[in-house]
Design a protein around this motif. Sequence first.
Motif, PDB file in Angstrom:
ATOM      1  N   ALA A 171      62.250 -22.572  40.772  1.00 45.55           N
ATOM      2  CA  ALA A 171      61.817 -21.750  41.907  1.00 45.55           C
ATOM      3  C   ALA A 171      60.303 -21.799  42.057  1.00 45.55           C
ATOM      4  O   ALA A 171      59.602 -20.795  41.963  1.00 45.55           O
ATOM      5  N   VAL A 172      59.796 -22.983  42.301  1.00 44.49           N
ATOM      6  CA  VAL A 172      58.360 -23.201  42.535  1.00 44.49           C
ATOM      7  C   VAL A 172      58.210 -23.965  43.847  1.00 44.49           C
ATOM      8  O   VAL A 172      59.133 -24.653  44.284  1.00 44.49           O
ATOM      9  N   PRO A 173      57.044 -23.864  44.481  1.00 46.31           N
ATOM     10  CA  PRO A 173      56.865 -24.532  45.781  1.00 46.31           C
ATOM     11  C   PRO A 173      57.051 -26.048  45.747  1.00 46.31           C
ATOM     12  O   PRO A 173      57.499 -26.621  46.738  1.00 46.31           O
ATOM     13  N   THR A 174      56.752 -26.710  44.635  1.00 45.90           N
ATOM     14  CA  THR A 174      56.903 -28.167  44.596  1.00 45.90           C
ATOM     15  C   THR A 174      58.358 -28.598  44.646  1.00 45.90           C
ATOM     16  O   THR A 174      58.647 -29.755  44.935  1.00 45.90           O
ATOM     17  N   VAL A 175      59.268 -27.686  44.378  1.00 36.97           N
ATOM     18  CA  VAL A 175      60.697 -27.985  44.470  1.00 36.97           C
ATOM     19  C   VAL A 175      61.297 -27.374  45.737  1.00 36.97           C
ATOM     20  O   VAL A 175      62.085 -28.016  46.426  1.00 36.97           O
ATOM     21  N   LEU A 176      60.909 -26.156  46.049  1.00 34.40           N
ATOM     22  CA  LEU A 176      61.511 -25.466  47.188  1.00 34.40           C
ATOM     23  C   LEU A 176      61.091 -26.066  48.530  1.00 34.40           C
ATOM     24  O   LEU A 176      61.909 -26.147  49.447  1.00 34.40           O
ATOM     25  N   LEU A 177      59.839 -26.481  48.667  1.00 40.85           N
ATOM     26  CA  LEU A 177      59.401 -27.071  49.941  1.00 40.85           C
ATOM     27  C   LEU A 177      60.138 -28.363  50.275  1.00 40.85           C
ATOM     28  O   LEU A 177      60.606 -28.511  51.411  1.00 40.85           O
ATOM     29  N   PRO A 178      60.263 -29.316  49.349  1.00 42.11           N
ATOM     30  CA  PRO A 178      61.063 -30.496  49.686  1.00 42.11           C
ATOM     31  C   PRO A 178      62.519 -30.158  49.995  1.00 42.11           C
ATOM     32  O   PRO A 178      63.134 -30.792  50.857  1.00 42.11           O
ATOM     33  N   LEU A 179      63.071 -29.142  49.325  1.00 45.79           N
ATOM     34  CA  LEU A 179      64.450 -28.731  49.621  1.00 45.79           C
ATOM     35  C   LEU A 179      64.570 -28.195  51.042  1.00 45.79           C
ATOM     36  O   LEU A 179      65.493 -28.560  51.777  1.00 45.79           O
ATOM     37  N   ILE A 180      63.647 -27.352  51.442  1.00 47.13           N
ATOM     38  CA  ILE A 180      63.697 -26.763  52.779  1.00 47.13           C
ATOM     39  C   ILE A 180      63.463 -27.816  53.853  1.00 47.13           C
ATOM     40  O   ILE A 180      64.232 -27.937  54.805  1.00 47.13           O
ATOM     41  N   ILE A 181      62.411 -28.603  53.682  1.00 49.92           N
ATOM     42  CA  ILE A 181      62.090 -29.629  54.677  1.00 49.92           C
ATOM     43  C   ILE A 181      63.173 -30.701  54.711  1.00 49.92           C
ATOM     44  O   ILE A 181      63.621 -31.110  55.783  1.00 49.92           O
ATOM     45  N   GLY A 182      63.601 -31.149  53.554  1.00 49.17           N
ATOM     46  CA  GLY A 182      64.649 -32.165  53.494  1.00 49.17           C
ATOM     47  C   GLY A 182      65.969 -31.677  54.053  1.00 49.17           C
ATOM     48  O   GLY A 182      66.690 -32.423  54.717  1.00 49.17           O
ATOM     49  N   GLY A 183      66.316 -30.410  53.795  1.00 49.13           N
ATOM     50  CA  GLY A 183      67.538 -29.852  54.347  1.00 49.13           C
ATOM     51  C   GLY A 183      67.493 -29.800  55.868  1.00 49.13           C
ATOM     52  O   GLY A 183      68.460 -30.163  56.547  1.00 49.13           O
ATOM     53  N   CYS A 184      66.359 -29.355  56.409  1.00 55.02           N
ATOM     54  CA  CYS A 184      66.206 -29.324  57.877  1.00 55.02           C
ATOM     55  C   CYS A 184      66.323 -30.725  58.470  1.00 55.02           C
ATOM     56  O   CYS A 184      67.021 -30.935  59.466  1.00 55.02           O
ATOM     57  N   LEU A 185      65.637 -31.681  57.863  1.00 55.07           N
ATOM     58  CA  LEU A 185      65.686 -33.050  58.368  1.00 55.07           C
ATOM     59  C   LEU A 185      67.089 -33.648  58.256  1.00 55.07           C
ATOM     60  O   LEU A 185      67.538 -34.364  59.159  1.00 55.07           O
ATOM     61  N   ALA A 186      67.784 -33.359  57.173  1.00 54.72           N
ATOM     62  CA  ALA A 186      69.148 -33.870  57.006  1.00 54.72           C
ATOM     63  C   ALA A 186      70.066 -33.309  58.088  1.00 54.72           C
ATOM     64  O   ALA A 186      70.871 -34.046  58.676  1.00 54.72           O
ATOM     65  N   GLY A 187      69.950 -32.022  58.369  1.00 57.08           N
ATOM     66  CA  GLY A 187      70.772 -31.423  59.413  1.00 57.08           C
ATOM     67  C   GLY A 187      70.463 -31.991  60.786  1.00 57.08           C
ATOM     68  O   GLY A 187      71.367 -32.290  61.575  1.00 57.08           O
ATOM     69  N   LEU A 188      69.175 -32.166  61.084  1.00 56.60           N
ATOM     70  CA  LEU A 188      68.783 -32.720  62.385  1.00 56.60           C
ATOM     71  C   LEU A 188      69.220 -34.171  62.530  1.00 56.60           C
ATOM     72  O   LEU A 188      69.677 -34.584  63.601  1.00 56.60           O
ATOM     73  N   LEU A 189      69.087 -34.948  61.461  1.00 60.46           N
ATOM     74  CA  LEU A 189      69.484 -36.352  61.528  1.00 60.46           C
ATOM     75  C   LEU A 189      70.999 -36.493  61.685  1.00 60.46           C
ATOM     76  O   LEU A 189      71.471 -37.313  62.482  1.00 60.46           O
ATOM     77  N   ALA A 190      71.762 -35.686  60.965  1.00 60.54           N
ATOM     78  CA  ALA A 190      73.217 -35.741  61.099  1.00 60.54           C
ATOM     79  C   ALA A 190      73.637 -35.335  62.511  1.00 60.54           C
ATOM     80  O   ALA A 190      74.534 -35.944  63.096  1.00 60.54           O
ATOM     81  N   GLU A 191      72.972 -34.345  63.063  1.00 58.35           N
ATOM     82  CA  GLU A 191      73.279 -33.924  64.438  1.00 58.35           C
ATOM     83  C   GLU A 191      72.930 -35.022  65.441  1.00 58.35           C
ATOM     84  O   GLU A 191      73.686 -35.292  66.373  1.00 58.35           O
ATOM     85  N   SER A 192      71.801 -35.653  65.227  1.00 61.70           N
ATOM     86  CA  SER A 192      71.393 -36.740  66.124  1.00 61.70           C
ATOM     87  C   SER A 192      72.377 -37.905  66.080  1.00 61.70           C
ATOM     88  O   SER A 192      72.753 -38.458  67.121  1.00 61.70           O
ATOM     89  N   ILE A 193      72.806 -38.258  64.896  1.00 61.48           N
ATOM     90  CA  ILE A 193      73.776 -39.350  64.752  1.00 61.48           C
ATOM     91  C   ILE A 193      75.109 -38.957  65.382  1.00 61.48           C
ATOM     92  O   ILE A 193      75.781 -39.770  66.016  1.00 61.48           O
ATOM     93  N   HIS A 194      75.496 -37.708  65.233  1.00 66.34           N
ATOM     94  CA  HIS A 194      76.760 -37.247  65.830  1.00 66.34           C
ATOM     95  C   HIS A 194      76.706 -37.385  67.361  1.00 66.34           C
ATOM     96  O   HIS A 194      77.668 -37.815  67.991  1.00 66.34           O
ATOM     97  N   LYS A 195      75.579 -36.981  67.938  1.00 64.29           N
ATOM     98  CA  LYS A 195      75.464 -37.070  69.400  1.00 64.29           C
ATOM     99  C   LYS A 195      75.400 -38.514  69.880  1.00 64.29           C
ATOM    100  O   LYS A 195      75.889 -38.836  70.949  1.00 64.29           O
ATOM    101  N   ARG A 196      74.783 -39.371  69.089  1.00 62.31           N
ATOM    102  CA  ARG A 196      74.626 -40.759  69.495  1.00 62.31           C
ATOM    103  C   ARG A 196      75.912 -41.553  69.354  1.00 62.31           C
ATOM    104  O   ARG A 196      76.223 -42.407  70.171  1.00 62.31           O
ATOM    105  N   TRP A 197      76.673 -41.322  68.277  1.00 58.32           N
ATOM    106  CA  TRP A 197      77.820 -42.186  67.979  1.00 58.32           C
ATOM    107  C   TRP A 197      79.179 -41.487  68.131  1.00 58.32           C
ATOM    108  O   TRP A 197      80.181 -41.991  67.669  1.00 58.32           O
ATOM    109  N   SER A 198      79.207 -40.334  68.753  1.00 58.56           N
ATOM    110  CA  SER A 198      80.512 -39.675  68.945  1.00 58.56           C
ATOM    111  C   SER A 198      80.912 -39.658  70.400  1.00 58.56           C
ATOM    112  O   SER A 198      80.191 -39.712  71.287  1.00 58.56           O
TER     113      SER A 198
END
Length: 146
Positions: free
Chosen positions: A119-146
């Motif tokens: 529970a330190v910023p060097t771990v939590l920040l990549p988790l938060i940013i990476g989670g947001c990016l993963a969700g946005l990328l999956a949504e983008s791919i869904h809209k493009r290829w569905s």
Amino acid sequence: MPTAARLVAALCLGLLAFIVSRQVVPLMPEGTDFGYFFHINIILGLLTGWIFMGRRVGHGLVPAINNGLTGAAVMVLWALFIQGAWEMFDRAMRNRYGGPFDALLAILTLSLEYFFVIAVPTVLLPLIIGGCLAGLLAESIHKRWS
């Protein structure tokens, strides 16, 4: 049903698990044997992305961000539980517990200890940013290829 969005969500969370695992290693005490630490976490990321995030795409921008954050949180909770259970089994094989309930309680205790280590910023920040990016990328791919 296999979709491109499920595949992308799985790959994104697998990559996120690898990156966060690399961030956790310096935080642990010296001499820690990591064994299958990276392998388990990457597999958990892949499974969480495929099963949990992949079926929740297709609802828009804000739900995509929420999906990514929730997927990252679920991945971390499973990783903490499995790593705590792994350590408990290792200690149980050395007869450190008085009974089965002590061993089961140790899983929770060890998982909480690991949570406070990461529970330190060097771990939590990549988790938060990476989670947001993963969700946005999956949504983008869904809209493009569905």
